[in-house]
Design a protein around this motif. Structure first.
Motif, PDB file in Angstrom:
ATOM      1  N   ARG A   3      36.008  43.256  30.213  1.00  0.00           N
ATOM      2  CA  ARG A   3      34.972  42.283  30.148  1.00  0.00           C
ATOM      3  C   ARG A   3      34.949  41.897  31.471  1.00  0.00           C
ATOM      4  O   ARG A   3      35.907  41.512  32.220  1.00  0.00           O
ATOM      5  CB  ARG A   3      35.398  41.122  29.276  1.00  0.00           C
ATOM      6  CG  ARG A   3      35.399  41.406  27.797  1.00  0.00           C
ATOM      7  CD  ARG A   3      35.525  40.344  26.920  1.00  0.00           C
ATOM      8  NE  ARG A   3      36.527  39.072  27.612  1.00  0.00           N
ATOM      9  CZ  ARG A   3      36.975  38.190  26.675  1.00  0.00           C
ATOM     10  NH1 ARG A   3      36.813  38.204  25.456  1.00  0.00           N
ATOM     11  NH2 ARG A   3      37.527  37.364  27.343  1.00  0.00           N
ATOM     12  N   ASN A   4      33.764  41.633  32.062  1.00  0.00           N
ATOM     13  CA  ASN A   4      33.269  40.970  33.388  1.00  0.00           C
ATOM     14  C   ASN A   4      34.274  41.888  34.379  1.00  0.00           C
ATOM     15  O   ASN A   4      34.991  41.398  35.302  1.00  0.00           O
ATOM     16  CB  ASN A   4      33.700  39.631  33.514  1.00  0.00           C
ATOM     17  CG  ASN A   4      32.746  38.910  32.550  1.00  0.00           C
ATOM     18  OD1 ASN A   4      31.820  39.177  32.348  1.00  0.00           O
ATOM     19  ND2 ASN A   4      33.244  37.836  32.098  1.00  0.00           N
ATOM     20  N   THR A 130      39.345  41.913  36.478  1.00  0.00           N
ATOM     21  CA  THR A 130      38.243  41.112  36.082  1.00  0.00           C
ATOM     22  C   THR A 130      38.004  39.793  36.668  1.00  0.00           C
ATOM     23  O   THR A 130      38.708  39.539  37.594  1.00  0.00           O
ATOM     24  CB  THR A 130      38.720  40.739  34.385  1.00  0.00           C
ATOM     25  OG1 THR A 130      37.719  39.989  34.040  1.00  0.00           O
ATOM     26  CG2 THR A 130      39.944  40.003  34.485  1.00  0.00           C
ATOM     27  N   GLU A 132      37.041  37.124  34.946  1.00  0.00           N
ATOM     28  CA  GLU A 132      37.396  36.252  34.055  1.00  0.00           C
ATOM     29  C   GLU A 132      38.545  35.389  34.371  1.00  0.00           C
ATOM     30  O   GLU A 132      39.519  36.006  34.880  1.00  0.00           O
ATOM     31  CB  GLU A 132      37.528  36.759  32.871  1.00  0.00           C
ATOM     32  CG  GLU A 132      36.340  36.948  31.951  1.00  0.00           C
ATOM     33  CD  GLU A 132      36.659  37.159  30.639  1.00  0.00           C
ATOM     34  OE1 GLU A 132      35.413  37.128  29.810  1.00  0.00           O
ATOM     35  OE2 GLU A 132      37.665  37.545  30.169  1.00  0.00           O
ATOM     36  N   LYS A 133      38.577  34.154  34.628  1.00  0.00           N
ATOM     37  CA  LYS A 133      39.791  33.221  34.542  1.00  0.00           C
ATOM     38  C   LYS A 133      40.485  33.228  33.393  1.00  0.00           C
ATOM     39  O   LYS A 133      39.846  33.407  32.165  1.00  0.00           O
ATOM     40  CB  LYS A 133      39.301  31.813  34.913  1.00  0.00           C
ATOM     41  CG  LYS A 133      38.663  31.897  36.505  1.00  0.00           C
ATOM     42  CD  LYS A 133      38.244  30.283  37.023  1.00  0.00           C
ATOM     43  CE  LYS A 133      37.727  30.573  38.057  1.00  0.00           C
ATOM     44  NZ  LYS A 133      38.253  30.100  39.316  1.00  0.00           N
TER      45      LYS A 133
END
Length: 135
Positions: A3-4, A130, A132-133
């Motif tokens: 993802r991302n 990614t 994403e955090k």
């Protein structure tokens, strides 16, 4: 599940930041320890330890990746650990060395062209980078 994914330029910039912020001081300390720029076991060992331990302890971040808001994550959603980072850094690095850098060039093309932005060392370790955090 990927993802991302972080793209080529962000990953390159993070590596350059790591080289400047962490690598240069390590190289200077290595020179002071070994009194040599060429045969410097300290710098090599410290860089390998940094590449393996810091992301394993810091949820996939290195200093450069943290500054740019990207991190290494496992494809299966698990946490990156020492073993994962060993595969990604050392085994991946050996593949690049054994192929005289050809696999590194292929990896750069993979990150630029693939939708999931995964490189050869990502496939070896089951990881991706990614944007994403952590939740």
């Amino acid at each position: 599940m990927v993802r991302n994914p972080a793209g080529f330029w962000k990953r390159l910039a993070a590596n350059l930041l790591d080289g400047i912020i962490v690598g240069l001081p390590i190289a200077l300390i290595g020179y002071l320890v070994t009194n040599s720029w060429e045969e410097n076991w300290f710098t090599t060992a410290a860089n390998v330890i940094y590449a393996i331990v810091v992301p394993a302890l810091w949820s996939g971040y290195t200093v450069g990746k943290r500054l740019l808001g990207i991190r290494i994550a496992k494809v299966n959603g698990g946490k990156v650990g020492i073993g994962t980072m060993f595969l990604r850094s050392v085994v991946g690095g050996l593949v690049y060395f054994i192929t005289f850098g050809i696999a590194l060039i292929i990896s750069a093309i993979m990150v630029a062209a693939r939708e999931d932005k995964r490189s050869i060392h990502d496939f070896i370790a089951g990881t991706y980078v990614t944007t994403e955090k952590l939740a």
